[in-house]
Scaffold this active site. Structure first.
Site, PDB file in Angstrom:
ATOM      1  N   GLY A  78      38.551  34.678  40.469  1.00 35.07           N
ATOM      2  CA  GLY A  78      37.667  35.685  41.057  1.00 35.07           C
ATOM      3  C   GLY A  78      36.241  35.178  41.061  1.00 35.07           C
ATOM      4  N   ASN A  90      39.812  31.212  43.328  1.00 33.67           N
ATOM      5  CA  ASN A  90      39.613  32.462  44.062  1.00 33.67           C
ATOM      6  C   ASN A  90      40.662  32.566  45.162  1.00 33.67           C
ATOM      7  OD1 ASN A  90      37.554  34.718  44.397  1.00 33.67           O
ATOM      8  ND2 ASN A  90      37.777  34.007  46.500  1.00 33.67           N
ATOM      9  N   ARG A  91      41.101  33.808  45.434  1.00 30.99           N
ATOM     10  CA  ARG A  91      42.121  33.985  46.487  1.00 30.99           C
ATOM     11  C   ARG A  91      41.683  33.322  47.787  1.00 30.99           C
ATOM     12  NH1 ARG A  91      43.024  39.706  49.421  1.00 30.99           N
ATOM     13  NH2 ARG A  91      40.773  39.576  49.295  1.00 30.99           N
ATOM     14  N   ALA A 110      39.467  45.784  39.961  1.00 30.80           N
ATOM     15  CA  ALA A 110      40.368  46.530  39.066  1.00 30.80           C
ATOM     16  C   ALA A 110      41.447  47.243  39.882  1.00 30.80           C
ATOM     17  CB  ALA A 110      39.566  47.535  38.255  1.00 30.80           C
ATOM     18  N   LYS A 114      34.715  50.127  26.425  1.00 32.51           N
ATOM     19  CA  LYS A 114      33.822  49.872  27.566  1.00 32.51           C
ATOM     20  C   LYS A 114      33.634  51.157  28.375  1.00 32.51           C
ATOM     21  CE  LYS A 114      31.518  47.699  30.842  1.00 32.51           C
ATOM     22  NZ  LYS A 114      31.781  48.254  32.119  1.00 32.51           N
ATOM     23  N   ASN A 145      30.167  53.234  29.124  1.00 34.33           N
ATOM     24  CA  ASN A 145      29.673  53.689  30.429  1.00 34.33           C
ATOM     25  C   ASN A 145      29.375  55.185  30.418  1.00 34.33           C
ATOM     26  OD1 ASN A 145      30.346  51.060  31.060  1.00 34.33           O
ATOM     27  ND2 ASN A 145      31.062  51.584  33.098  1.00 34.33           N
ATOM     28  N   GLU A 192      26.199  55.674  28.786  1.00 40.01           N
ATOM     29  CA  GLU A 192      25.160  55.239  29.738  1.00 40.01           C
ATOM     30  C   GLU A 192      24.808  56.401  30.692  1.00 40.01           C
ATOM     31  OE1 GLU A 192      26.161  51.427  31.580  1.00 40.01           O
ATOM     32  OE2 GLU A 192      25.538  52.271  33.488  1.00 40.01           O
ATOM     33  N   HIS A 222      49.726  85.774  21.716  1.00 43.77           N
ATOM     34  CA  HIS A 222      49.656  84.364  21.330  1.00 43.77           C
ATOM     35  C   HIS A 222      49.537  84.166  19.829  1.00 43.77           C
ATOM     36  CE1 HIS A 222      49.720  83.036  25.398  1.00 43.77           C
ATOM     37  NE2 HIS A 222      48.631  83.714  25.713  1.00 43.77           N
TER      38      HIS A 222
HETATM   39  P1  2AM Z   1      38.396  37.366  47.626  1.00 45.66           P
HETATM   40  O1  2AM Z   1      37.097  36.632  47.529  1.00 45.66           O
HETATM   41  O2  2AM Z   1      39.491  36.503  48.115  1.00 45.66           O
HETATM   42  O3  2AM Z   1      38.246  38.661  48.384  1.00 45.66           O
HETATM   43  C1  2AM Z   1      36.121  40.686  43.608  1.00 45.66           C
HETATM   44  O4  2AM Z   1      36.300  41.407  44.768  1.00 45.66           O
HETATM   45  C2  2AM Z   1      37.172  39.602  43.472  1.00 45.66           C
HETATM   46  O5  2AM Z   1      38.468  40.209  43.585  1.00 45.66           O
HETATM   47  C3  2AM Z   1      37.102  38.508  44.514  1.00 45.66           C
HETATM   48  O6  2AM Z   1      37.335  37.290  43.875  1.00 45.66           O
HETATM   49  C4  2AM Z   1      38.205  38.852  45.462  1.00 45.66           C
HETATM   50  O7  2AM Z   1      38.801  37.769  46.120  1.00 45.66           O
HETATM   51  C5  2AM Z   1      39.222  39.464  44.533  1.00 45.66           C
HETATM   52  N1  2AM Z   1      40.135  40.328  45.275  1.00 45.66           N
HETATM   53  C6  2AM Z   1      39.846  41.528  45.832  1.00 45.66           C
HETATM   54  N2  2AM Z   1      40.950  42.049  46.415  1.00 45.66           N
HETATM   55  C7  2AM Z   1      41.939  41.143  46.240  1.00 45.66           C
HETATM   56  C8  2AM Z   1      43.327  41.103  46.589  1.00 45.66           C
HETATM   57  N3  2AM Z   1      43.895  42.107  47.249  1.00 45.66           N
HETATM   58  N4  2AM Z   1      44.037  40.031  46.219  1.00 45.66           N
HETATM   59  C9  2AM Z   1      43.447  39.014  45.535  1.00 45.66           C
HETATM   60  N5  2AM Z   1      42.160  38.994  45.174  1.00 45.66           N
HETATM   61  C10 2AM Z   1      41.413  40.038  45.509  1.00 45.66           C
END
Ligand code: 2AM
Length: 483
Positions: A11, A34-35, A78, A185, A189, A192, A452
């Site tokens: 990522g 990275n994808r 996430a 975490k 938040n 925060e 109750h």
């Molecule tokens: P990317 O650059 O190929 O979109 C934050 O968005 C990170 O999550 C990026 O590295 C992004 O890759 C990855 N990401 C978001 N959606 C994704 C998906 N459906 N499959 C794989 N990576 C994903």
């Protein structure tokens, strides 16, 4: 031959890139994947140029470039994406390899992933990473949890890259099993949200009631930053208020509609699930919700008429009261946050270390402050401390602040300045410190309309009684019925 990597990061959005650069700065060899693989080249030819960072163009390629046991940290969106990566990693990993999720995952997902991966002999760590882009690059607050067996292998990397306290301690410690890291975490938040809302309420009080200008407001926050309130959020507030561009003060042109990404909401929902009165954070989430209803508020102000605030001259006594109110409410908010973590620790069997949590938040993250040192000290003095409000140091602060808080809350209510977070802090405290609440009447009402049942002050707890309030002679009670 190229050196093998100590860890891989998947990522390459800003957080991922910055964490990699941070690891590289500390002498670790990082494999970057990275994808969309064009981003790998962009990174290697851009920010990573001249470093020891190694690019990878497939998961297989990435794994072949790692030392064993292999450590793969996911810095991806996430949700489902994390599951997809885990699914594609599993067949290619060996027993003892480690997957780390450093995204903003919901703790329940992390809990589930730990269970699934445990069965497959693969270690899983879910870690909170806080501090935004700057933190990731130069020292975030890190909150790792999950399978403790994997902690020794990642500890040297995490401790090295984490923020450091003024004493040189790393703001990273083992949080607990399962989803504990991501839970802590999430509470961070939520807190925060509370800290920010309280500052906003003080801002509105001074802007609308005392009619102070931005320079004056900024100076007051700068001043407060020299007190127990010293914190990153107070510091940036002072900077924001005096910031001008070509068109003047930026703050005055920003639409009063707050966004949210959901972690405050998650904290509130979890508090409701566990039955913990996390009132200040919940009010802070709702304050964002009411702010988002801009058009309705415009309409309502027209409908009820614009408020005419009574002339209220500034005085050092009033400013002192306001500073004390912020401090008081902050204590209540953190006490509530700790109540939630204590309950969660029991419910989910995590065995959290509360002093360490304060230490992790001391630097690197958005709520960093000297205040957190005091919380750490309280739990160091008494690791089994039942509630922050039972600590002598916090008791003395609360007692000193109370008259000020009552004056400020009264003033807000009298004049029509909405201060939901501050007001809820005081209401919580007043309830918390009252041995006999009106819930006897509430129980009577429940027993009256729904049979109750109730317990009695003069009998052992755990025995349930029912009164035939309307002379129906019915002995029916619905003790198994919980609403
Ligand atoms: P990317 O650059 O190929 O979109 C934050 O968005 C990170 O999550 C990026 O590295 C992004 O890759 C990855 N990401 C978001 N959606 C994704 C998906 N459906 N499959 C794989 N990576 C994903």
């Amino acid at each position: 031959m190229q050196q093998k990597g100590d860890i891989a990061v998947v990522g390459l959005a800003v957080m991922g890139q910055n964490l990699i650069l941070n690891m590289n700065d500390h002498g670790f060899t990082v494999v970057a994947y990275n994808r969309t693989t064009s981003k790998v080249d962009e990174f290697l030819n851009g920010n990573a140029k001249g470093t020891n960072i190694i690019g990878a163009y497939s998961i297989k390629d990435m794994l072949s470039k790692l030392k064993k046991p292999r450590k793969v940290m996911l810095m991806v969106k996430a949700g489902e994406v994390v599951d997809q990566f885990i699914d594609s990693l599993i067949p290619q990993l060996d027993q003892g390899d480690v997957i780390i999720d450093g995204g903003n995952s919901n703790f329940a997902d992390t809990e589930r992933r730990v269970k699934t991966l445990k069965k497959k002999g693969i270690y899983f760590i879910g870690t909170g990473v806080s501090g935004g882009e700057e933190g990731a690059r130069f020292g975030p607050s890190m909150m790792p949890g999950g399978m403790m067996e994997a902690w020794p292998t990642i500890k040297p990397i995490f401790k090295a890259i984490a923020a450091k306290t003024p004493n040189g301690e790393a703001c990273c410690e083992w949080v607990g099993s399962g989803g504990a890291g991501h839970f802590v975490k999430m509470v961070h938040n939520g807190i925060e949200y509370g800290d920010m809302q309280l500052i906003c309420e003080a801002y509105q009080f001074m802007k609308d009631l005392l009619e102070l200008d931005n320079e004056h407001l900024s100076a007051i926050f700068t001043n407060w930053n020299q007190t127990e309130l010293n914190s990153y959020l107070i510091e940036i507030t002072a900077n924001i208020l005096k910031f001008q561009d070509k068109e003047g003060y930026v703050i005055d042109r920003i639409l009063d509609t707050a966004g949210q990404k959901g972690t405050g909401k998650w904290t509130g929902i979890n508090a409701l699930d566990l039955g913990i009165p996390l009132t200040l954070i919940a009010e802070s989430v709702f304050a964002r919700c009411i702010s988002a209803q801009k058009n309705t508020r415009l309409q309502a102000e027209r409908f009820y008429g614009k408020k005419a605030y009574p002339h209220t001259p500034i005085s050092s006594a009033l400013l002192h009261d306001l500073q004390q109110s912020l401090l008081f409410a902050k204590i209540i908010s953190y006490a509530q946050g700790y109540m939630l973590m204590q309950e969660a620790s029991q419910t989910y069997n995590w065995i959290l270390n509360y002093g360490d949590i304060a230490l992790m938040w001391r630097e690197g993250c958005i709520i960093r402050s000297i205040f957190l040192e005091k919380i750490k000290a309280a739990f160091d003095r008494s690791p089994q401390l039942q509630n922050l409000l039972f600590d002598d140091y916090f008791k003395s602060l609360v007692q000193k602040a109370l008259p000020s808080v009552r004056r400020i809350v009264a003033k807000g209510i009298e004049t029509g300045i909405a201060m939901p977070a501050l007001t809820s802090a005081l209401s919580f405290f007043d309830g918390f410190t009252t041995a006999r609440l009106p819930a006897n009447l509430l129980q009577a009402q429940r027993d009256y309309f729904g049979a109750h049942t109730y317990e009695r002050l003069d009998k052992a707890y755990g025995q349930f009684f029912h009164t035939d309030w309307i002379g129906s002679n019915s002995n029916v009670s619905s003790s198994g019925y919980n609403v």
